[in-house]
Design a protein around this motif. Sequence first.
Motif, PDB file in Angstrom:
ATOM      1  N   CYS A 123      19.573 -38.823  -5.698  1.00 31.57           N
ATOM      2  CA  CYS A 123      20.793 -39.385  -6.278  1.00 31.57           C
ATOM      3  C   CYS A 123      22.041 -38.973  -5.494  1.00 31.57           C
ATOM      4  O   CYS A 123      23.156 -39.377  -5.855  1.00 31.57           O
ATOM      5  N   SER A 124      21.884 -38.192  -4.431  1.00 33.86           N
ATOM      6  CA  SER A 124      23.033 -37.531  -3.814  1.00 33.86           C
ATOM      7  C   SER A 124      24.055 -38.490  -3.223  1.00 33.86           C
ATOM      8  O   SER A 124      25.258 -38.201  -3.221  1.00 33.86           O
ATOM      9  N   TRP A 125      23.622 -39.637  -2.681  1.00 40.53           N
ATOM     10  CA  TRP A 125      24.612 -40.564  -2.120  1.00 40.53           C
ATOM     11  C   TRP A 125      25.503 -41.116  -3.219  1.00 40.53           C
ATOM     12  O   TRP A 125      26.728 -41.149  -3.071  1.00 40.53           O
ATOM     13  N   LEU A 126      24.912 -41.525  -4.333  1.00 45.31           N
ATOM     14  CA  LEU A 126      25.718 -42.043  -5.431  1.00 45.31           C
ATOM     15  C   LEU A 126      26.590 -40.936  -6.025  1.00 45.31           C
ATOM     16  O   LEU A 126      27.764 -41.166  -6.341  1.00 45.31           O
ATOM     17  N   SER A 127      26.056 -39.737  -6.158  1.00 49.42           N
ATOM     18  CA  SER A 127      26.869 -38.615  -6.629  1.00 49.42           C
ATOM     19  C   SER A 127      28.014 -38.341  -5.654  1.00 49.42           C
ATOM     20  O   SER A 127      29.138 -38.030  -6.062  1.00 49.42           O
ATOM     21  N   GLY A 128      27.719 -38.455  -4.351  1.00 49.19           N
ATOM     22  CA  GLY A 128      28.744 -38.249  -3.346  1.00 49.19           C
ATOM     23  C   GLY A 128      29.848 -39.290  -3.419  1.00 49.19           C
ATOM     24  O   GLY A 128      31.029 -38.973  -3.243  1.00 49.19           O
ATOM     25  N   LEU A 129      29.484 -40.557  -3.678  1.00 43.32           N
ATOM     26  CA  LEU A 129      30.491 -41.602  -3.812  1.00 43.32           C
ATOM     27  C   LEU A 129      31.375 -41.362  -5.036  1.00 43.32           C
ATOM     28  O   LEU A 129      32.599 -41.559  -4.978  1.00 43.32           O
ATOM     29  N   ARG A 130      30.782 -40.935  -6.131  1.00 40.56           N
ATOM     30  CA  ARG A 130      31.562 -40.618  -7.329  1.00 40.56           C
ATOM     31  C   ARG A 130      32.545 -39.495  -7.044  1.00 40.56           C
ATOM     32  O   ARG A 130      33.712 -39.532  -7.457  1.00 40.56           O
ATOM     33  N   THR A 131      32.075 -38.480  -6.327  1.00 46.99           N
ATOM     34  CA  THR A 131      32.926 -37.343  -5.998  1.00 46.99           C
ATOM     35  C   THR A 131      34.048 -37.764  -5.054  1.00 46.99           C
ATOM     36  O   THR A 131      35.210 -37.374  -5.225  1.00 46.99           O
TER      37      THR A 131
END
Length: 343
Positions: A123-131
């Motif tokens: 999930c890290s790319w989507l979490s990164g975009l949110r951040t």
Amino acid sequence: MTTEPMGRTTGPQAQLIDVVNLLPERVVSNAGGPGAEDDLGDHEFFRGVAERRFASPDQTSAELGAAACAKLLDRTGLAADEVDLIIYNCIFNDTFWPGIGSAVQSAIGATRATVLQLDTSCCSWLSGLRTAKAFVESGIHRNVIVLTVTNFVSRLPEFQSSKRSRVLGDGATATLVAPGRPSILSTYERSHGENYGLLRFEPELVDGVFRNYWERGCGPITVNFTKERLAAIRENSMSLVPEAVAASLAEAGLTSDDVDYLITHQPNEDFLSEWRKRCGIEESRTHDTLAKYGNLFAGSIPVTVADALDRGLIKDGDILAFGTFANGGDLVSAMTVRWHAGR
């Protein structure tokens, strides 16, 4: 549940400016031989990949990450000293500790940037975009690179002898998030700790004895599965991902009929087919790279987005639905994006 509504009407808005992928030159075909005996090797969980890319030992994770960032800067015209933050996920870093972030920052000449390592697994790319969105819209940072590096399977020669390894590939992606037209319409993220431990990277047994990875004499890292774990992972994914995609679309005031492209994690052909059905989105409105690049963990969705952009499939104003889960189901993430071409 964590959701975010459509963007605010005042202040800076976060735009996904561009997404690029960087794939190692070494192509590994799955057509060459049966592989070692493995009672799970022919399981449907490990099907759908014709070939993938291997990086190590030719490329370090830092080199892959720097090359992806350099490609992004070149394509967007952003100067390296205009980068404020690099949010990155890497599997595996080049040393146990520290991570590769500062090495990448130095290699590309991003002298004003700081780094942030983020790990929510696949999930890290989507979490990164949110951040990144939060940093940009708060005004704290202006130009944020979200970086994924997968340099994993090529570093595990013993695991490569198993057919279970043949869905995995290496590669890197870089995404620029900056002020512009609002891209992220809604997000959904949730942790399901009850599913913790279904997917684990851990040492093999040595002479019938298990030693933790920090202990002398431990075996080489592998990915251990059982038929029971695989069944549980599939069950989790079949409910979590479609439900997350639907929740994100609803938060954005949209339905599956509004989606131009569904782009999900790329685990295997069975999951991709079933997710399409459960999301109510036919194959013609999806884009997949599983057969060509395999499963790249956190890099799967952005590698596929970049591939679609390079092919000219995604147009200005298109609605994109993203969905993924991680670690067998202890995390799930979805996002609804309106793509804006250029700034």
